[in-house]
Write a protein that holds these residues in place. Structure first.
Motif, PDB file in Angstrom:
ATOM      1  N   LEU A 139     -72.361  36.581 -35.520  1.00  0.00           N
ATOM      2  CA  LEU A 139     -71.923  35.659 -36.586  1.00  0.00           C
ATOM      3  C   LEU A 139     -70.602  35.282 -36.440  1.00  0.00           C
ATOM      4  CD1 LEU A 139     -73.572  37.390 -39.533  1.00  0.00           C
ATOM      5  CD2 LEU A 139     -73.892  35.084 -39.094  1.00  0.00           C
ATOM      6  N   ALA A 140     -69.672  36.516 -36.260  1.00  0.00           N
ATOM      7  CA  ALA A 140     -68.229  36.555 -35.973  1.00  0.00           C
ATOM      8  C   ALA A 140     -67.864  35.771 -34.953  1.00  0.00           C
ATOM      9  CB  ALA A 140     -67.662  37.962 -36.071  1.00  0.00           C
ATOM     10  N   LEU A 141     -68.631  35.872 -33.694  1.00  0.00           N
ATOM     11  CA  LEU A 141     -68.349  35.010 -32.504  1.00  0.00           C
ATOM     12  C   LEU A 141     -68.330  33.546 -32.621  1.00  0.00           C
ATOM     13  CD1 LEU A 141     -70.229  37.435 -29.728  1.00  0.00           C
ATOM     14  CD2 LEU A 141     -67.698  37.162 -29.937  1.00  0.00           C
ATOM     15  N   GLN A 142     -69.446  33.053 -33.372  1.00  0.00           N
ATOM     16  CA  GLN A 142     -69.787  31.844 -33.529  1.00  0.00           C
ATOM     17  C   GLN A 142     -68.581  30.957 -34.360  1.00  0.00           C
ATOM     18  OE1 GLN A 142     -74.131  30.407 -33.583  1.00  0.00           O
ATOM     19  NE2 GLN A 142     -74.110  32.422 -34.323  1.00  0.00           N
ATOM     20  N   SER A 143     -68.178  31.982 -35.392  1.00  0.00           N
ATOM     21  CA  SER A 143     -67.199  31.623 -36.414  1.00  0.00           C
ATOM     22  C   SER A 143     -65.752  31.522 -35.614  1.00  0.00           C
ATOM     23  CB  SER A 143     -67.196  32.697 -37.333  1.00  0.00           C
ATOM     24  OG  SER A 143     -66.264  32.073 -38.515  1.00  0.00           O
ATOM     25  N   GLU A 144     -65.664  32.186 -34.769  1.00  0.00           N
ATOM     26  CA  GLU A 144     -64.178  32.462 -33.947  1.00  0.00           C
ATOM     27  C   GLU A 144     -64.372  31.015 -33.019  1.00  0.00           C
ATOM     28  OE1 GLU A 144     -61.419  35.458 -33.587  1.00  0.00           O
ATOM     29  OE2 GLU A 144     -62.209  34.299 -35.711  1.00  0.00           O
ATOM     30  N   LEU A 145     -65.338  30.575 -32.524  1.00  0.00           N
ATOM     31  CA  LEU A 145     -65.283  29.432 -31.776  1.00  0.00           C
ATOM     32  C   LEU A 145     -65.150  28.344 -32.675  1.00  0.00           C
ATOM     33  CD1 LEU A 145     -68.273  30.168 -29.471  1.00  0.00           C
ATOM     34  CD2 LEU A 145     -65.990  29.902 -28.686  1.00  0.00           C
ATOM     35  N   LEU A 146     -65.647  28.320 -34.012  1.00  0.00           N
ATOM     36  CA  LEU A 146     -65.460  27.104 -34.838  1.00  0.00           C
ATOM     37  C   LEU A 146     -63.858  27.271 -35.450  1.00  0.00           C
ATOM     38  CD1 LEU A 146     -68.760  27.245 -37.038  1.00  0.00           C
ATOM     39  CD2 LEU A 146     -67.924  25.500 -35.091  1.00  0.00           C
ATOM     40  N   ASN A 147     -63.450  28.395 -35.389  1.00  0.00           N
ATOM     41  CA  ASN A 147     -62.194  28.703 -36.005  1.00  0.00           C
ATOM     42  C   ASN A 147     -61.254  28.028 -34.762  1.00  0.00           C
ATOM     43  OD1 ASN A 147     -62.569  30.127 -38.136  1.00  0.00           O
ATOM     44  ND2 ASN A 147     -62.302  31.993 -37.216  1.00  0.00           N
ATOM     45  N   ALA A 148     -61.553  28.238 -33.356  1.00  0.00           N
ATOM     46  CA  ALA A 148     -60.578  27.692 -32.319  1.00  0.00           C
ATOM     47  C   ALA A 148     -60.673  26.299 -32.069  1.00  0.00           C
ATOM     48  CB  ALA A 148     -61.140  28.346 -31.095  1.00  0.00           C
ATOM     49  N   SER A 149     -61.806  25.633 -32.561  1.00  0.00           N
ATOM     50  CA  SER A 149     -62.019  24.223 -32.485  1.00  0.00           C
ATOM     51  C   SER A 149     -61.229  23.626 -33.773  1.00  0.00           C
ATOM     52  CB  SER A 149     -63.322  23.834 -32.404  1.00  0.00           C
ATOM     53  OG  SER A 149     -63.630  22.563 -32.665  1.00  0.00           O
ATOM     54  N   ALA A 150     -61.382  24.341 -34.880  1.00  0.00           N
ATOM     55  CA  ALA A 150     -60.488  23.851 -36.028  1.00  0.00           C
ATOM     56  C   ALA A 150     -59.064  23.848 -35.965  1.00  0.00           C
ATOM     57  CB  ALA A 150     -61.046  24.317 -37.350  1.00  0.00           C
ATOM     58  N   LEU A 151     -58.611  24.659 -35.005  1.00  0.00           N
ATOM     59  CA  LEU A 151     -57.328  24.945 -34.865  1.00  0.00           C
ATOM     60  C   LEU A 151     -56.743  23.919 -33.683  1.00  0.00           C
ATOM     61  CD1 LEU A 151     -56.990  28.701 -35.497  1.00  0.00           C
ATOM     62  CD2 LEU A 151     -55.886  27.092 -36.697  1.00  0.00           C
ATOM     63  N   VAL A 156     -69.472  46.612 -30.222  1.00  0.00           N
ATOM     64  CA  VAL A 156     -70.476  45.676 -30.742  1.00  0.00           C
ATOM     65  C   VAL A 156     -71.650  45.316 -29.522  1.00  0.00           C
ATOM     66  CG1 VAL A 156     -70.777  43.640 -32.159  1.00  0.00           C
ATOM     67  CG2 VAL A 156     -68.833  45.206 -32.447  1.00  0.00           C
ATOM     68  N   PHE A 157     -71.030  44.376 -28.665  1.00  0.00           N
ATOM     69  CA  PHE A 157     -71.569  43.933 -27.693  1.00  0.00           C
ATOM     70  C   PHE A 157     -72.968  43.254 -28.035  1.00  0.00           C
ATOM     71  CE2 PHE A 157     -69.015  46.775 -25.180  1.00  0.00           C
ATOM     72  CZ  PHE A 157     -68.426  45.872 -24.477  1.00  0.00           C
ATOM     73  N   ASP A 158     -73.098  42.654 -29.262  1.00  0.00           N
ATOM     74  CA  ASP A 158     -74.292  41.999 -29.895  1.00  0.00           C
ATOM     75  C   ASP A 158     -74.910  40.870 -28.828  1.00  0.00           C
ATOM     76  OD1 ASP A 158     -76.282  41.293 -31.645  1.00  0.00           O
ATOM     77  OD2 ASP A 158     -74.884  39.942 -32.786  1.00  0.00           O
ATOM     78  N   LEU A 159     -73.756  40.109 -28.396  1.00  0.00           N
ATOM     79  CA  LEU A 159     -74.301  39.306 -27.197  1.00  0.00           C
ATOM     80  C   LEU A 159     -73.346  39.828 -26.038  1.00  0.00           C
ATOM     81  CD1 LEU A 159     -73.556  35.824 -29.025  1.00  0.00           C
ATOM     82  CD2 LEU A 159     -75.891  36.959 -28.707  1.00  0.00           C
ATOM     83  N   ASP A 160     -74.039  39.310 -25.042  1.00  0.00           N
ATOM     84  CA  ASP A 160     -73.267  39.472 -23.576  1.00  0.00           C
ATOM     85  C   ASP A 160     -72.913  37.990 -23.139  1.00  0.00           C
ATOM     86  OD1 ASP A 160     -75.520  37.937 -22.660  1.00  0.00           O
ATOM     87  OD2 ASP A 160     -76.561  39.456 -21.519  1.00  0.00           O
ATOM     88  N   VAL A 161     -72.034  37.920 -21.931  1.00  0.00           N
ATOM     89  CA  VAL A 161     -71.832  36.819 -21.641  1.00  0.00           C
ATOM     90  C   VAL A 161     -72.629  35.684 -21.613  1.00  0.00           C
ATOM     91  CG1 VAL A 161     -70.615  35.748 -20.001  1.00  0.00           C
ATOM     92  CG2 VAL A 161     -69.763  37.955 -20.471  1.00  0.00           C
ATOM     93  N   MET A 162     -73.728  35.887 -21.127  1.00  0.00           N
ATOM     94  CA  MET A 162     -74.816  34.846 -21.166  1.00  0.00           C
ATOM     95  C   MET A 162     -75.074  34.287 -22.470  1.00  0.00           C
ATOM     96  SD  MET A 162     -75.454  33.940 -17.949  1.00  0.00           S
ATOM     97  CE  MET A 162     -75.548  34.459 -16.248  1.00  0.00           C
ATOM     98  N   GLY A 163     -75.328  35.201 -23.550  1.00  0.00           N
ATOM     99  CA  GLY A 163     -75.401  34.954 -24.766  1.00  0.00           C
ATOM    100  C   GLY A 163     -74.621  34.186 -25.331  1.00  0.00           C
ATOM    101  N   LEU A 164     -73.102  34.662 -25.166  1.00  0.00           N
ATOM    102  CA  LEU A 164     -72.012  33.837 -25.834  1.00  0.00           C
ATOM    103  C   LEU A 164     -71.924  32.684 -25.181  1.00  0.00           C
ATOM    104  CD1 LEU A 164     -69.932  33.793 -27.817  1.00  0.00           C
ATOM    105  CD2 LEU A 164     -68.688  35.096 -26.250  1.00  0.00           C
ATOM    106  N   LEU A 165     -72.160  32.521 -24.032  1.00  0.00           N
ATOM    107  CA  LEU A 165     -71.950  30.995 -23.352  1.00  0.00           C
ATOM    108  C   LEU A 165     -73.215  30.362 -24.087  1.00  0.00           C
ATOM    109  CD1 LEU A 165     -71.474  32.001 -19.548  1.00  0.00           C
ATOM    110  CD2 LEU A 165     -69.836  30.588 -21.064  1.00  0.00           C
ATOM    111  N   SER A 166     -74.503  30.775 -24.177  1.00  0.00           N
ATOM    112  CA  SER A 166     -75.421  29.876 -24.863  1.00  0.00           C
ATOM    113  C   SER A 166     -75.153  29.706 -26.114  1.00  0.00           C
ATOM    114  CB  SER A 166     -76.717  30.912 -24.714  1.00  0.00           C
ATOM    115  OG  SER A 166     -77.820  29.867 -25.275  1.00  0.00           O
ATOM    116  N   ALA A 167     -74.465  30.430 -26.993  1.00  0.00           N
ATOM    117  CA  ALA A 167     -73.971  30.118 -27.989  1.00  0.00           C
ATOM    118  C   ALA A 167     -73.135  29.104 -28.168  1.00  0.00           C
ATOM    119  CB  ALA A 167     -73.631  31.524 -29.008  1.00  0.00           C
ATOM    120  N   THR A 168     -71.918  29.182 -27.223  1.00  0.00           N
ATOM    121  CA  THR A 168     -70.909  28.032 -27.189  1.00  0.00           C
ATOM    122  C   THR A 168     -71.597  26.713 -26.835  1.00  0.00           C
ATOM    123  OG1 THR A 168     -69.614  29.921 -26.312  1.00  0.00           O
ATOM    124  CG2 THR A 168     -68.971  27.562 -26.058  1.00  0.00           C
TER     125      THR A 168
END
Length: 290
Positions: free
Chosen positions: A83-95, A119-131
């Motif tokens: 949740l936080a990782l996706q939100s941070e990506l949106l934050n970055a885009s908004a900024l 935490v490591f809820d997602l790994d790099v592949m998971g975060l790249l997929s989310a991005t």
């Protein structure tokens, strides 16, 4: 020209790493940023590197962007859930941040808050997929977004991999490219002869690779790296050069300059990692004519 445009043009890019302060006093960081303005193509801002609590990459990148610098926002899997990782990506885009470096991150046990929970809820592949999903207009569970963030996405690769590990690294690179990675950073390179086989193995991907260059301060630092940093191999010739030098800063610049010149035909850029010698970066760039 944006960092993405420079990569696409084939330009040999220069990235400098600037560590956020442990606190909110940005005067020194701003001083270094002004030194580098117009000399480097982007500033890479680590995200809680080595699990040391510091000012965050997001705010520093935003402030650097406001000062007219291209910044690379680092986002790690270690400290946030999906949740936080996706939100941070949106934050970055908004900024208005466009350049993102996706990282696994470091376990808290090696940092200054060793009692913190990883935490490591997602790994790099998971975060790249989310991005990738966010850029397509959806979150990880398929909900529509109001607007699509657009990033130039990078991640790390292990250029020291050999044998079967190298084959696995190549497979991972292919997967990461399919997930939208547009550039790769390596850890610090100290021996170009060990870097060449890796480059030959991955050249067909035609994705920019930016090699890490650390300014070696002393023989002790070099010995420590060889002993404790996995995959690092500083040749004895470099250690000997440092040992004999009366001016360690000058020797460090000469060593880094030699590496940059040797790497230039092999990759599309370098990341300069000063570790406290930020003021030496302009002299290094002068030394190599960049």
């Amino acid at each position: 020209m944006s960092f993405k445009e420079q990569l696409e043009s084939g330009k040999f890019v220069v990235v400098a790493e600037l560590q956020p302060p442990k606190g909110n006093n940005l005067s020194e960081l701003y001083e270094y940023a002004e030194l580098l303005k117009g000399r480097v193509d982007a500033i890479n801002v680590p995200d809680l590197q080595n699990s040391i609590m510091r000012l965050g990459s997001l705010s520093v990148c935003t402030l650097l962007k406001a000062r007219g610098l291209e910044a690379i926002y680092n986002l790690s899997c270690s400290d946030r859930n999906r949740l936080a990782l996706q939100s941070e990506l949106l934050n970055a885009s908004a900024l208005g941040l466009k350049n993102i470096l996706i990282l696994q991150g470091d376990p808290p046990s090696i940092g200054d808050h060793f009692e913190a929970r990883a935490v490591f809820d997602l790994d790099v592949m998971g975060l790249l997929s989310a991005t990738k999903r966010l850029q397509e207009g959806y979150d990880l569970v398929g909900n529509d977004l109001q607007g699509k963030p657009q990033f130039c996405v990078g991640t790390l690769i292990n250029a020291a991999a050999k044998g079967h590990a190298l084959d696995l690294e190549v497979m991972d690179m292919e997967k990461k490219i399919r997930l939208g990675v547009e550039f790769f950073l390596t850890h610090s390179i100290y021996d170009v002869s060990l870097f060449e086989p890796f480059i030959k193995k991955v050249a067909h991907f035609k994705v920019p690779i930016i090699a890490g260059i650390t300014l070696l301060k002393s023989v002790g630092m070099a010995r420590y790296v060889n002993k404790h940093v996995e995959g690092a191999s500083i040749p004895e010739s470099i250690i000997d050069q440092l040992m004999k030098a009366s001016d360690k800063q000058k020797a460090s610049i000469e060593i880094a300059g030699g590496l940059i010149k040797a790497l230039k035909p092999l990759c599309q850029g370098v990341q300069l990692i000063p570790i406290g010698w930020e003021k030496q970066i302009p002299a290094l760039l002068d030394h190599v004519g960049l």
